[in-house]
Structures are given as structure tokens and as C-alpha cells.
Scaffold this active site. Structure first.
Site, PDB file in Angstrom:
ATOM      1  N   TYR A  16       0.805  -1.220   0.000  1.00  0.00           N
ATOM      2  CA  TYR A  16       0.000   0.000   0.000  1.00  0.00           C
ATOM      3  C   TYR A  16       0.840   1.273   0.000  1.00  0.00           C
ATOM      4  CZ  TYR A  16      -4.360  -2.482   0.073  1.00  0.00           C
ATOM      5  OH  TYR A  16      -5.424  -3.265  -0.293  1.00  0.00           O
TER       6      TYR A  16
ATOM      7  N   HIS B   1      -8.557  -6.204  -4.595  1.00  0.00           N
ATOM      8  CA  HIS B   1      -7.650  -5.105  -4.923  1.00  0.00           C
ATOM      9  C   HIS B   1      -7.222  -5.262  -6.370  1.00  0.00           C
ATOM     10  CE1 HIS B   1      -4.161  -2.485  -5.099  1.00  0.00           C
ATOM     11  NE2 HIS B   1      -3.566  -3.495  -5.700  1.00  0.00           N
TER      12      HIS B   1
HETATM   13  P1  AMP Z   1      -7.287  -0.956  -2.615  1.00  0.00           P
HETATM   14  O1  AMP Z   1      -7.130  -2.314  -2.067  1.00  0.00           O
HETATM   15  O2  AMP Z   1      -6.309  -0.506  -3.614  1.00  0.00           O
HETATM   16  O3  AMP Z   1      -8.706  -0.662  -3.016  1.00  0.00           O
HETATM   17  O4  AMP Z   1      -6.861   0.015  -1.398  1.00  0.00           O
HETATM   18  C1  AMP Z   1      -7.607   0.825  -0.715  1.00  0.00           C
HETATM   19  C2  AMP Z   1      -8.299   0.036   0.356  1.00  0.00           C
HETATM   20  O5  AMP Z   1      -8.236   0.678   1.585  1.00  0.00           O
HETATM   21  C3  AMP Z   1      -9.751  -0.075   0.055  1.00  0.00           C
HETATM   22  O6  AMP Z   1     -10.017  -1.116  -0.834  1.00  0.00           O
HETATM   23  C4  AMP Z   1     -10.370  -0.270   1.405  1.00  0.00           C
HETATM   24  O7  AMP Z   1     -10.354  -1.622   1.820  1.00  0.00           O
HETATM   25  C5  AMP Z   1      -9.442   0.524   2.292  1.00  0.00           C
HETATM   26  N1  AMP Z   1      -9.911   1.863   2.553  1.00  0.00           N
HETATM   27  C6  AMP Z   1      -9.680   2.973   1.804  1.00  0.00           C
HETATM   28  N2  AMP Z   1     -10.244   4.050   2.357  1.00  0.00           N
HETATM   29  C7  AMP Z   1     -10.849   3.626   3.486  1.00  0.00           C
HETATM   30  C8  AMP Z   1     -11.625   4.278   4.528  1.00  0.00           C
HETATM   31  N3  AMP Z   1     -11.880   5.573   4.504  1.00  0.00           N
HETATM   32  N4  AMP Z   1     -12.068   3.525   5.536  1.00  0.00           N
HETATM   33  C9  AMP Z   1     -11.802   2.226   5.585  1.00  0.00           C
HETATM   34  N5  AMP Z   1     -11.106   1.546   4.654  1.00  0.00           N
HETATM   35  C10 AMP Z   1     -10.628   2.240   3.622  1.00  0.00           C
END
Ligand code: AMP
Length: 201
Positions: free
Chosen positions: A55, A159
Site C-alpha cells: 500500500y 484489490h
Molecule cells: P485498494 O485495495 O487498492 O482498493 O486500497 C484501498 C483500500 O483501503 C480499500 O479497498 C479499502 O479496503 C481501504 N480503505 C480505503 N479508504 C478507506 C476508509 N476511509 N475507511 C476504511 N477503509 C478504507
């Protein structure tokens, strides 16, 4: 094969909620149906360090994610005193907890325009507002509001890399070179070849 210059690889992770809800087949079927293929695929238990590395491949991820979360709260009329960085760091910690809670399925998906195509099929981050027809829109309904209330990561099943450069870096975190295979599938002749010959006998 023609159109080689359009071939991309992207990293997809089916998060612990996808595995727990037995949505692995349903999800990967959509990539196959589109004409994309796997260069690598495995069941794994993610390590905390790998999730953090993953991340923070984009050094701005913490700030950008924190800003998005802040905006979502403000939209609900909630005033937030924490900085974007503080919120982003908190989201990252909750994500690490979530991503290491159970097995994940990690895969490299390959094909023309694979990066944007996979993002399109996956849908936007918050399942509540993801389009119908996308994986997140069809199989899960979590929201920023529900996640924040319980101080946990949004459960959005999957993801997918955001761009080609991040895909390369993310693939390096999850796969060794020798786990990725170069091969062709029968359908690619029809998808990519300019000359469609020898069908009729
Ligand atoms: P990705 O896996 O690339 O989608 O990375 C972002 C991930 O972080 C999301 O898929 C969510 O699981 C988590 N995430 C992002 N923003 C938030 C938020 N405001 N609250 C909780 N989880 C979040």
C-alpha cells in the site's frame, strides 16, 4: 500474435472477505470471460510487511486515502480534526489487520489493456456506490460510514492495481519471477489476430 504492444499485467488480490464468502470462482470467472488470462495465481497468507509495502508503493497513498476519507466524512456533515496523513495511517493499520486475517488469492492478470479493464470490472472503492455490474457493486454493500463506525477497513473483496507502474512494483512484492508464466491460450488467436483464417472447412 499481433497487438503485443497493448499487453499489460496487473496485480489482483482477492481479499480475505472474498475467500471467506466463497466468491473466488465467481470473481475470476469475470476476468476469464472478458478474454484475460492468468500469468500467475496462488492462495497465500499475507505478511504484515508485505501489505504495508504494497500500500505504500505509491508514496502518496497514505495522504490521498486520508483525504478521500476526510471528504467522505465531511459529506456526511462530520467535521474532522485529524490530518489526512493521520487518517491515512489509521486506514493502513486497519487494512493490514484485515488483509492478514485469513487467506487471500493473489494473481497476475494479463491481456491487452489489462490494468484499466480489471479496474473497470472491479468497480470503485466503496461498494455502496460502486456501479451495478461491477464485482464490488454486485457482491458487497459495505460503506465508508459502516467501516469508520467500527474503525475497520472497508470490505470490498478485491484489490486491483491502479496503473502500469504500480502494477509492476506490486507484482514484485507478491510473486517471484519464476512463478509467472508466458504462454498462449486458444482464444487469443481469435481475440488478437488480424487474419481470421481456417475457421470454415
Ligand atoms: P485498494 O485495495 O487498492 O482498493 O486500497 C484501498 C483500500 O483501503 C480499500 O479497498 C479499502 O479496503 C481501504 N480503505 C480505503 N479508504 C478507506 C476508509 N476511509 N475507511 C476504511 N477503509 C478504507
Amino acid at each position: 500474435m499481433s497487438n503485443k504492444q497493448f499487453i499489460e499485467r496487473t496485480l489482483v488480490i482477492l481479499k480475505p472477505d472474498a475467500v471467506q464468502r466463497s466468491l473466488v470462482g465467481e470473481t475470476i470467472k469475470r476476468f476469464e470471460n472478458l478474454g484475460l488470462k492468468f500469468a500467475g495465481i496462488k492462495l497465500a497468507l499475507a505478511k504484515k510487511e508485505d501489505v504495508r509495502m504494497h500500500y505504500t508503493v505509491d508514496p502518496d497513498w497514505i495522504k490521498i486515502t486520508g483525504e478521500k476519507a476526510k471528504k467522505a466524512k465531511e459529506k456526511q456533515g462530520i467535521n474532522v480534526s485529524e490530518s489526512a496523513e493521520e487518517i491515512g495511517e489509521r486506514v493502513l493499520e486497519s487494512l493490514i489487520k484485515f488483509m492478514t486475517a485469513g487467506p487471500v488469492v493473489v494473481m497476475v492478470i494479463e491481456g491487452a489493456h489489462a490494468v484499466p479493464l480489471v479496474r473497470k470490472i472491479v468497480g470503485s472503492t466503496e461498494p455502496l456506490s460502486s456501479d451495478v455490474g461491477t464485482i464490488r457493486g454486485d457482491y458487497v454493500f459495505d460503506s465508508y460510514e459502516m467501516a469508520d463506525t467500527n474503525n475497520r477497513a472497508i470490505r470490498n473483496l478485491i484489490h486491483a492495481s491502479s496503473d502500469i507502474e504500480s502494477a509492476k512494483k506490486e507484482i514484485n512484492i507478491w510473486f517471484d519471477e519464476n512463478e509467472l508464466l508466458n504462454y498462449s491460450t486458444a482464444q487469443e488467436r481469435f481475440i488478437y489476430d488480424i487474419d481470421i483464417k481456417n475457421i470454415l472447412q
